[in-house]
Design a protein around this motif. Structure first.
Motif, mmCIF file in Angstrom:
data_model
loop_
_atom_site.group_PDB
_atom_site.id
_atom_site.type_symbol
_atom_site.label_atom_id
_atom_site.label_comp_id
_atom_site.label_asym_id
_atom_site.label_seq_id
_atom_site.Cartn_x
_atom_site.Cartn_y
_atom_site.Cartn_z
ATOM 1 N N UNK A 1 -15.347 5.822 38.841
ATOM 2 C CA UNK A 1 -14.592 5.119 37.794
ATOM 3 C C UNK A 1 -13.132 5.581 37.771
ATOM 4 N N UNK A 2 -12.918 6.875 38.019
ATOM 5 C CA UNK A 2 -11.542 7.404 38.039
ATOM 6 C C UNK A 2 -10.762 6.777 39.201
ATOM 7 N N UNK A 3 -11.432 6.630 40.367
ATOM 8 C CA UNK A 3 -10.756 6.015 41.513
ATOM 9 C C UNK A 3 -10.324 4.590 41.159
ATOM 10 N N UNK A 4 -11.231 3.845 40.490
ATOM 11 C CA UNK A 4 -10.878 2.488 40.068
ATOM 12 C C UNK A 4 -9.684 2.535 39.109
ATOM 13 N N UNK A 5 -9.734 3.472 38.133
ATOM 14 C CA UNK A 5 -8.662 3.532 37.124
ATOM 15 C C UNK A 5 -7.302 3.753 37.781
ATOM 16 N N UNK A 6 -7.233 4.642 38.790
ATOM 17 C CA UNK A 6 -5.946 4.898 39.441
ATOM 18 C C UNK A 6 -5.500 3.694 40.281
ATOM 19 N N UNK A 7 -6.457 3.086 41.001
ATOM 20 C CA UNK A 7 -6.094 1.919 41.822
ATOM 21 C C UNK A 7 -5.601 0.792 40.913
ATOM 22 N N UNK A 8 -6.275 0.587 39.774
ATOM 23 C CA UNK A 8 -5.909 -0.486 38.851
ATOM 24 C C UNK A 8 -4.526 -0.228 38.227
ATOM 25 N N UNK A 9 -4.271 1.042 37.850
ATOM 26 C CA UNK A 9 -2.967 1.374 37.244
ATOM 27 C C UNK A 9 -1.855 1.139 38.269
#
Ligand code: HEM
Length: 210
Positions: free
Chosen positions: A8-16
């Motif tokens: 989920x953290x990887x998604x959050x950084x990619x999305x930001x």
């Protein structure tokens, strides 16, 4: 909890990082959103990658939420006799707000999908033009939307700060020196993420993005 959290953290950084494309203008941002639907092409038909990502993220969220009561039960079992005196300030603010922070984030994600993915509650709601959706969303008179996003993003930051720190412990970090280092890493990454996300609504509110 740690494994699904890392996903989920990887998604959050990619999305930001993707959201920051908004500073390049409507064309590049809408083009980026279109590209999200064609990742993997021509190997994969349109939207397949997106649906694989959605499936993996949903499974990660379910696993993450499902692991919470299991871990809480395990922690209670490890100490069946309750503390007679539990000091009020025992853990950091971020650690004490994990459960309610998680609920706020989940409610936000539902609202956010209805807002910027399906466009149901967005004043423009045009999936072909997400730049226009975002600009309409954070217009100054819709200050309450910016406020909701701000609260949710701060909740994400607090959740992440404690989450990164605990994940490092789960994955084997045990020394006092490592603990200090991971505390600093967790804080730095969370501040970076919150600043990245918040820069978008505040750029719209201040007229930098229009
Ligand atoms: C101000 C901050 C944010 C902005 C401007 C923003 C913007 C967007 C936009 C434009 C989309 C639609 C992309 C598209 O389908 O073309 C989207 C989708 C999404 N966002 Fe955000 N987002 C923000 C914060 C967040 C946060 C904090 C989270 C998670 C806690 C999040 C999770 C998602 C998810 C799960 C989707 C759905 C992706 C999909 O369609 O599968 N977003 N966001």
């Amino acid at each position: 909890m740690a494994g699904t959290g890392i996903l989920l953290v990887l998604f959050l950084f990619a999305h930001a990082a993707g959201n920051l494309k908004i500073f390049f203008g409507a064309g590049p941002f809408d083009h980026y959103a279109h590209w999200l639907r064609t990742i993997g092409s021509p190997l994969l038909p349109d939207q397949w990658y997106l649906w694989i990502q959605r499936t993996v993220l949903t499974a990660a969220v379910l696993g993450h939420v499902g692991a919470a009561p299991i871990l809480a039960r395990r922690a209670r079992k490890a100490r069946p006799v309750r503390y007679a005196h539990r000091p009020a300030v025992q853990a950091s603010y971020a650690a004490r707000t994990m459960r309610w922070g998680g609920v706020i984030i989940l409610l936000f994600v539902v609202f956010h999908i209805l807002d910027l993915t399906t466009g149901t509650v967005n004043p423009v709601g045009d999936p072909q033009h997400p730049y226009a959706d975002v600009v309409a969303d954070f217009a100054p008179h819709r200050w309450y939307v910016t406020l909701c996003y701000t609260l949710a993003i701060v909740a994400v930051g607090l959740h992440l700060r404690h989450g990164i720190f605990s994940a490092a412990r789960t994955l084997g970090q045990q020394t006092a020196r490592g603990e200090r280092a991971w505390r600093a890493v967790a804080l730095a990454l969370s501040v970076l993420l919150v600043a990245g996300y918040l820069s978008v609504p505040f750029a719209v509110v201040t007229g930098l993005v229009k």
